[in-house]
Design an enzyme around this catalytic site. Structure first.
Site, mmCIF file in Angstrom:
data_model
loop_
_atom_site.group_PDB
_atom_site.id
_atom_site.type_symbol
_atom_site.label_atom_id
_atom_site.label_comp_id
_atom_site.label_asym_id
_atom_site.label_seq_id
_atom_site.Cartn_x
_atom_site.Cartn_y
_atom_site.Cartn_z
ATOM 1 N N SER A 97 0.828 -1.200 0.000
ATOM 2 C CA SER A 97 0.000 0.000 0.000
ATOM 3 C C SER A 97 0.872 1.264 0.000
ATOM 4 C CB SER A 97 -0.967 -0.038 1.182
ATOM 5 O OG SER A 97 -1.991 0.904 1.045
ATOM 6 N N ASP A 227 -9.502 -5.365 -4.597
ATOM 7 C CA ASP A 227 -8.950 -4.345 -3.707
ATOM 8 C C ASP A 227 -9.885 -3.135 -3.709
ATOM 9 O OD1 ASP A 227 -7.419 -2.266 -2.499
ATOM 10 O OD2 ASP A 227 -5.564 -3.261 -3.086
ATOM 11 N N HIS A 256 -7.459 -5.756 -0.292
ATOM 12 C CA HIS A 256 -6.282 -4.911 -0.092
ATOM 13 C C HIS A 256 -5.327 -5.524 0.932
ATOM 14 C CE1 HIS A 256 -4.010 -1.225 -0.270
ATOM 15 N NE2 HIS A 256 -4.101 -1.060 1.034
#
Length: 276
Positions: A97, A227, A256
């Site tokens: 991320s 995601d 995610h």
């Protein structure tokens, strides 16, 4: 584990486990978490004989709650200071991320010999926010809502995010883990509200196009197709197109936070890439 002090007086906490002569793997956590988010992967690679390293980004976890430096250039400089301190050579850098953005910015600027490979996992590059040049991006209003929710009631917000889109626990049939939700909240609340607030701009509005184009080492781009935080279509395929030596690995239906929800799926793939 240990700490070091950067040139601007910030104390950075880091973990450094395993044999000193083992191949180093450096893990970079997402927003608003800490090095603890990589516990599963660090233990996995430790069991394979690797040296595993992870730090708490400034303003996150056990590192200093600073007033400045909550942007990608400083994040990357902090990583460079850590790799200089440990004199890492031929390391593999794995970022999830926001940590994927940090990896892209650091690797593009790293000293020769420091980095052998990189992994961008559910990562924010090339750029998240919607614009004329990124029409498929996420509208700025979504990130404005993040900031408003954090400022209004950070503790509740840090329950709502992992209970819903982060781990895909809002999907029908999802196997909800209260432990993951609690641990996400714990890590988030360890950090500084100001750092997390400012980091929203850093992860959503930073354009990593130039960084990706400058990276020469092999890069694995791993992303779940479900995601809900960093939409697949506006991230992974676009990043691979910009990289000189990028490989795309898509995980059908994974969320995610797939490294926490499906480590048994993700870890072997990471190991294969590291060994290749």
């Amino acid at each position: 584990m240990g700490t070091f002090t950067t040139s601007d007086g910030t104390t950075i906490f880091y973990k450094d486990w395993g044999p000193r002569d083992g191949r180093p793997i450096v893990f970079h956590h997402g927003w608003p978490l800490s090095a603890d988010d990589w516990d599963n992967q660090m233990l996995f690679f430790l069991s394979q004989g690797y040296r595993v390293i992870a730090h708490d980004r400034r303003g996150h976890g056990r590192s200093s709650q600073t007033s400045t430096g909550h942007e990608m250039d400083t994040y990357a400089a902090d990583v460079a200071a850590l790799t200089d301190l440990l004199d890492l050579q031929g390391a593999v850098h794995i970022g999830h991320s926001t940590g994927g953005g940090e990896v892209a910015r650091y690797v593009a600027r790293a000293k020769p010999g420091r980095v052998a490979k990189a992994v961008l996992a559910s990562a924010v590059p090339p750029v998240m926010v919607k614009s004329e040049t990124n029409p498929g991006g996420t509208p700025i209003e979504v990130f404005d809502d993040f900031r408003a929710s954090l400022a209004a009631n950070r503790s509740q917000f840090y329950i709502d995010v992992p209970s819903g889109p982060f781990y895909g626990f809002n999907r029908d049939g999802a196997q909800v883990s209260q432990g993951l939700i609690n641990n996400w909240w714990r890590q988030g609340m360890m950090g500084a509200a100001n750092a997390h607030y400012e980091c929203i701009e850093a992860f959503s509005e930073t354009d990593f196009t130039d960084d990706l184009q400058q990276i020469d080492v092999p890069v694995l781009v791993a992303h779940g197709t479900d995601d809900q935080v960093v939409p697949y279509a506006d991230s992974a395929p676009l990043s691979v197109e910009l990289l000189k030596n990028g490989t795309l690995k898509s995980y059908e239906g994974l969320p995610h936070g797939m490294f926490s929800t499906h480590p048994e799926v993700l870890n072997p793939g990471l190991l294969d890439f590291v060994k290749s």
